[in-house]
Design an enzyme around this catalytic site. Sequence first.
Site, mmCIF file in Angstrom:
data_model
loop_
_atom_site.group_PDB
_atom_site.id
_atom_site.type_symbol
_atom_site.label_atom_id
_atom_site.label_comp_id
_atom_site.label_asym_id
_atom_site.label_seq_id
_atom_site.Cartn_x
_atom_site.Cartn_y
_atom_site.Cartn_z
ATOM 1 N N GLY A 46 0.883 -1.174 0.000
ATOM 2 C CA GLY A 46 0.000 0.000 0.000
ATOM 3 C C GLY A 46 0.910 1.209 0.000
ATOM 4 N N GLU A 47 0.613 2.172 0.821
ATOM 5 C CA GLU A 47 1.451 3.366 0.928
ATOM 6 C C GLU A 47 1.832 3.509 2.393
ATOM 7 O OE1 GLU A 47 1.922 4.622 -2.193
ATOM 8 O OE2 GLU A 47 3.578 5.618 -1.157
ATOM 9 N N SER A 48 3.115 3.317 2.688
ATOM 10 C CA SER A 48 3.510 3.248 4.102
ATOM 11 C C SER A 48 3.212 4.543 4.864
ATOM 12 C CB SER A 48 4.984 2.860 4.220
ATOM 13 O OG SER A 48 5.786 3.736 3.464
ATOM 14 N N CYS A 76 6.283 -5.217 0.936
ATOM 15 C CA CYS A 76 6.422 -3.901 0.321
ATOM 16 C C CYS A 76 6.200 -2.773 1.339
ATOM 17 C CB CYS A 76 5.520 -3.811 -0.901
ATOM 18 S SG CYS A 76 6.118 -2.603 -2.076
ATOM 19 N N ARG A 103 12.445 3.885 0.375
ATOM 20 C CA ARG A 103 11.162 3.814 -0.347
ATOM 21 C C ARG A 103 11.355 4.160 -1.823
ATOM 22 N NH1 ARG A 103 6.796 7.439 2.472
ATOM 23 N NH2 ARG A 103 5.543 6.398 0.909
ATOM 24 N N ILE A 134 6.231 -3.595 -7.087
ATOM 25 C CA ILE A 134 5.407 -2.423 -7.403
ATOM 26 C C ILE A 134 5.904 -1.251 -6.561
ATOM 27 C CG2 ILE A 134 3.070 -1.456 -7.447
ATOM 28 C CD1 ILE A 134 2.037 -4.389 -7.444
ATOM 29 N N HIS A 170 5.750 -8.701 -3.873
ATOM 30 C CA HIS A 170 4.368 -9.050 -3.512
ATOM 31 C C HIS A 170 4.083 -10.526 -3.771
ATOM 32 C CE1 HIS A 170 2.601 -4.978 -2.957
ATOM 33 N NE2 HIS A 170 3.665 -4.632 -3.664
ATOM 34 N N GLU A 172 1.844 -12.310 -2.702
ATOM 35 C CA GLU A 172 0.387 -12.570 -2.780
ATOM 36 C C GLU A 172 -0.129 -12.402 -4.206
ATOM 37 O OE1 GLU A 172 1.776 -9.890 -1.706
ATOM 38 O OE2 GLU A 172 0.612 -8.123 -2.270
HETATM 39 N N1 GLN Z 1 5.841 2.891 -2.561
HETATM 40 C C1 GLN Z 1 5.130 2.420 -1.397
HETATM 41 C C2 GLN Z 1 5.685 3.071 -0.126
HETATM 42 O O1 GLN Z 1 6.663 3.713 -0.194
HETATM 43 C C3 GLN Z 1 5.176 0.929 -1.291
HETATM 44 C C4 GLN Z 1 4.583 0.293 -2.527
HETATM 45 C C5 GLN Z 1 3.843 -0.992 -2.313
HETATM 46 O O2 GLN Z 1 3.506 -1.366 -1.183
HETATM 47 N N2 GLN Z 1 3.504 -1.645 -3.383
HETATM 48 O O3 GLN Z 1 5.124 2.965 0.910
#
Ligand code: GLN
Length: 193
Positions: A46-48, A76, A103, A134, A170, A172
């Site tokens: 996701g987006e940390s 990720c 990141r 990703i 990933h 999953e």
């Molecule tokens: N770019 C996201 C981050 O910095 C991580 C990307 C992902 O979880 N697929 O949090």
Amino acid sequence: MKIGVLALQGDFDAHRNRLEELGAEVVLVKKPQQLDEIEGLVIPGGESGTFLKLLGETGFEKLKQFARTKPTFGTCAGAILLASEVENPKQAGLGALDIRIRRNAYGRQLDSSILEGRFVEGKLGESPIEMVFIRAPKIERIGPGVEVLATEGEDPVAVRQGRAMAATFHPELSDDSRVHRAFLDLVSNGHNK
Ligand code: GLN
């Protein structure tokens, strides 16, 4: 076995499906107190930065306690959350893994790619293994207590320290359940086998 998947945002559903296929009972964790019900936790991609916002201070502290004592697997963005040091930009980490992680380390061209990686000999299974990246982070430093489980090129892409495990890809999203199975083994017996 009751496994939680942090379900604040990101791709938690694919983890749920995979864990259920492997026979685990899955709880979607949306509130800190749900951590008391589970034996292990997956923190999805996701987006940390967004995870940190949604967790808030209380959620972060509770998650930190959990990740330092109970089996936790981050993929990720989840790997970023588990780290002790985060760059680009600097942000808080739970410190369950003694690693420095950067990141979005692969630049725009490599936003998303499917590569062939390798398990370190004797860990998790036979190589190669498909890896979906990703906007992936890169593990730049590994502390003395951290074991590398898998690599892509020269880079460590899956690591473990005690009961905390992380992958910058990933698993999953690939049709291969070996990494999740290794996590379930870690939950049931403290090892990856
Ligand atoms: N770019 C996201 C981050 O910095 C991580 C990307 C992902 O979880 N697929 O949090």
